[in-house]
Enzyme design. Sequence first.
Site, PDB file in Angstrom:
ATOM      1  N   ASP A 213      12.190-102.274  35.848  1.00 27.80           N
ATOM      2  CA  ASP A 213      12.547-102.451  37.425  1.00 27.80           C
ATOM      3  C   ASP A 213      11.541-101.653  38.312  1.00 27.80           C
ATOM      4  O   ASP A 213      10.876-100.875  37.560  1.00 27.80           O
ATOM      5  CB  ASP A 213      13.907-101.901  37.448  1.00 27.80           C
ATOM      6  CG  ASP A 213      14.914-102.991  37.551  1.00 27.80           C
ATOM      7  OD1 ASP A 213      14.508-104.198  37.428  1.00 27.80           O
ATOM      8  OD2 ASP A 213      16.099-102.733  37.914  1.00 27.80           O
TER       9      ASP A 213
ATOM     10  N   LYS B  75      12.754-104.940  41.817  1.00 30.98           N
ATOM     11  CA  LYS B  75      13.770-105.265  42.696  1.00 30.98           C
ATOM     12  C   LYS B  75      13.683-104.250  43.884  1.00 30.98           C
ATOM     13  O   LYS B  75      14.636-103.155  43.477  1.00 30.98           O
ATOM     14  CB  LYS B  75      14.900-105.791  41.842  1.00 30.98           C
ATOM     15  CG  LYS B  75      14.833-106.783  41.017  1.00 30.98           C
ATOM     16  CD  LYS B  75      16.516-107.152  40.495  1.00 30.98           C
ATOM     17  CE  LYS B  75      17.054-108.146  41.557  1.00 30.98           C
ATOM     18  NZ  LYS B  75      16.215-109.324  41.832  1.00 30.98           N
TER      19      LYS B  75
ATOM     20  N   MET C  27      22.084 -97.123  48.552  1.00 33.12           N
ATOM     21  CA  MET C  27      21.411 -98.385  49.529  1.00 33.12           C
ATOM     22  C   MET C  27      22.200 -98.485  50.734  1.00 33.12           C
ATOM     23  O   MET C  27      22.472 -99.372  51.486  1.00 33.12           O
ATOM     24  CB  MET C  27      21.957 -99.665  48.780  1.00 33.12           C
ATOM     25  CG  MET C  27      21.133 -99.813  47.330  1.00 33.12           C
ATOM     26  SD  MET C  27      21.589-101.291  46.528  1.00 33.12           S
ATOM     27  CE  MET C  27      23.116-100.872  45.752  1.00 33.12           C
TER      28      MET C  27
END
Length: 251
Positions: free
Chosen positions: A38, A59, A172
């Site tokens: 990732d 991502k 996030m």
Amino acid sequence: MENAYGKVWLIGAGPGDLELLTLKAARVLESADVLVVDALVDPAVARFAPKARVVTTGKRAGCRSAPQDFIQRLMRRYARQGKTVARVKGGDPLMFGRAGEEIAYLTANGIAVEVVNGVTSALAAAASLTVSLTHRDFGVGGVTFVTAHRQDHSAPDWATLAAAGTTLAIYMGLNRVDEVADGLLAALPAATPAAVVACASTSAERKLVTTLGALAADCRAAKMPAPALILVGDALGAAVGTALPAERAVA
């Protein structure tokens, strides 16, 4: 008759500092034929896998990235070739790492899967701030891990989460910090301690210690970068070198 498929390991690389890799992760990486890595993982992780082909499948929020279905099919393809696949994710693969989707997909396709845990960013952020997220002197009975970025783009029930009385570790949430703060202020005082740690455990790490009422404005003023972890709760009042809520500090 047993099939000749390989195996997929879902490996947590931790928050960024390669020294936080577990011994088990290092051992599995050494035996890997393929690394599916990732974007938030330090590319230097490849040195632990000297014989592996490295495939990057970054991502990042707001950036073009490999579709989840493509990543799953990629792992299936290599595993069906009899290869040992190491799917390397930032933090812990079981914490907002889409591991559930990948486990279900691979298992349904007859491919064995094992998980190697990693240090999740909430714990790395707490370590950076030198605070206990469950500090008993503050009457904190737990930690709630929550994402501000749901698949359907809906918001969590911030007021209910706030009313639980736990330390909130919000993943996030930086791009939605106004929404997060407003939602929590429906149930928590503006003076509630809060902190943001960006790029925890890495050389780019930055820390912001503030209050819930000033959280959004202070994030903007400090130009806090992503990825970042937001922590909210009374336990944050113990952050070293601060006297919340009377003063705020940015490092």
